[in-house]
Design an enzyme around this catalytic site. Structure first.
Site, mmCIF file in Angstrom:
data_model
loop_
_atom_site.group_PDB
_atom_site.id
_atom_site.type_symbol
_atom_site.label_atom_id
_atom_site.label_comp_id
_atom_site.label_asym_id
_atom_site.label_seq_id
_atom_site.Cartn_x
_atom_site.Cartn_y
_atom_site.Cartn_z
ATOM 1 C CD GLN A 50 78.670 19.138 55.287
ATOM 2 O OE1 GLN A 50 77.510 19.511 55.408
ATOM 3 N NE2 GLN A 50 79.649 19.969 54.968
ATOM 4 C CB CYS A 93 81.382 23.015 51.001
ATOM 5 S SG CYS A 93 80.917 21.418 51.684
ATOM 6 C CG HIS A 135 75.743 23.051 49.287
ATOM 7 N ND1 HIS A 135 76.853 23.648 48.739
ATOM 8 C CD2 HIS A 135 76.207 22.330 50.344
ATOM 9 C CE1 HIS A 135 77.928 23.297 49.428
ATOM 10 N NE2 HIS A 135 77.559 22.507 50.419
ATOM 11 C CD GLU A 136 74.002 21.830 53.530
ATOM 12 O OE1 GLU A 136 74.500 20.746 53.881
ATOM 13 O OE2 GLU A 136 74.662 22.879 53.434
ATOM 14 C CG HIS A 139 76.809 17.678 51.689
ATOM 15 N ND1 HIS A 139 78.148 17.360 51.551
ATOM 16 C CD2 HIS A 139 76.769 19.019 51.855
ATOM 17 C CE1 HIS A 139 78.870 18.471 51.630
ATOM 18 N NE2 HIS A 139 78.057 19.494 51.797
#
Ligand code: ZN
Length: 168
Positions: A50, A93, A135-136, A139
Site C-alpha cells: 500500500q 481499506c 485483511h493485511e 494485501h
C-alpha cells in the site's frame, strides 16, 4: 515526510509481494514510516504494497483508536488453523477510501511471523485483530476486500463505485 498510500487500481496492490530477506536498518525505517502513515491516515493496519513496496510486511495496531496502543510489525506472516466460527465485519481499506465491504472471515486464526529482529513469533488472534491480520495478509497476495466478494457483492460495489465516479 509521510509515505503516500496508494489506491486501487495501482498495480503494486494487485500482485503478490516477495518475502523479506534482509532484517536491517532499512526494514526498521520502512516499518516506522508505515506506522506513521497508518496513524496519520488514520487506520489500524497497513501493508507494504500500500506504500508501493512489494514486500511481505504489514503493520497493525488494533487498540490505538480506543486508547490502548499495541503496534505490531509483522514480517513474512503465515496464517493457519482458521476457526470454523466465522464473523462478518464491514471492512474499510486505506487503498479503497470512503468505502466498506461486508466480509465473512474465520473468527480466530494462528499467525506465525518474524519481527524486525528476524525472530519467529506465533500468536493466536481473535476479535478485531484476527480480522485485521487476515485483511493485511491478503494485501501481501495482491487481494483486496472487493476480490473476496461474491458476484452479487461485486455488482453492488461496481454500482457504488460508478456513483462515486459520477459525483467527481
Ligand atoms: Zn486494506
Amino acid at each position: 515526510m509521510t509515505r503516500p498510500i496508494l489506491c486501487w487500481p495501482d498495480p503494486v496492490l494487485l500482485r503478490p509481494a516477495a518475502p523479506v530477506e534482509r532484517f536491517d536498518d532499512a526494514l526498521a525505517e520502512l516499518a516506522r514510516e508505515m506506522l506513521d502513515a497508518m496513524y496519520a491516515a488514520p487506520g489500524r493496519g497497513l501493508a507494504a504494497p500500500q506504500v508501493g513496496v512489494a514486500l511481505r510486511l504489514f503493520v497493525m495496531d488494533v487498540g490505538w483508536k480506543d486508547g490502548r496502543p499495541e503496534p505490531r510489525v509483522v514480517v513474512n506472516p503465515r496464517l493457519s488453523e482458521p476457526s470454523e466460527e466465522r464473523v462478518e465485519r464491514e471492512e474499510g481499506c486505506l487503498s479503497l477510501p470512503g468505502f466498506t465491504v461486508l466480509l465473512s472471515r474465520p473468527a480466530e486464526v494462528t499467525i506465525e511471523y518474524q519481527g524486525l529482529d528476524g525472530a519467529l513469533r506465533r500468536e493466536r488472534l481473535a476479535g478485531f485483530a484476527a480480522t485485521c491480520a487476515q485483511h493485511e495478509a491478503d494485501h501481501l497476495d495482491g487481494i483486496l476486500t472487493v476480490h473476496r466478494l461474491d458476484a452479487a457483492g461485486r455488482a453492488s460495489v461496481a454500482r457504488a463505485l460508478a456513483a462515486v465516479k459520477a459525483r467527481t
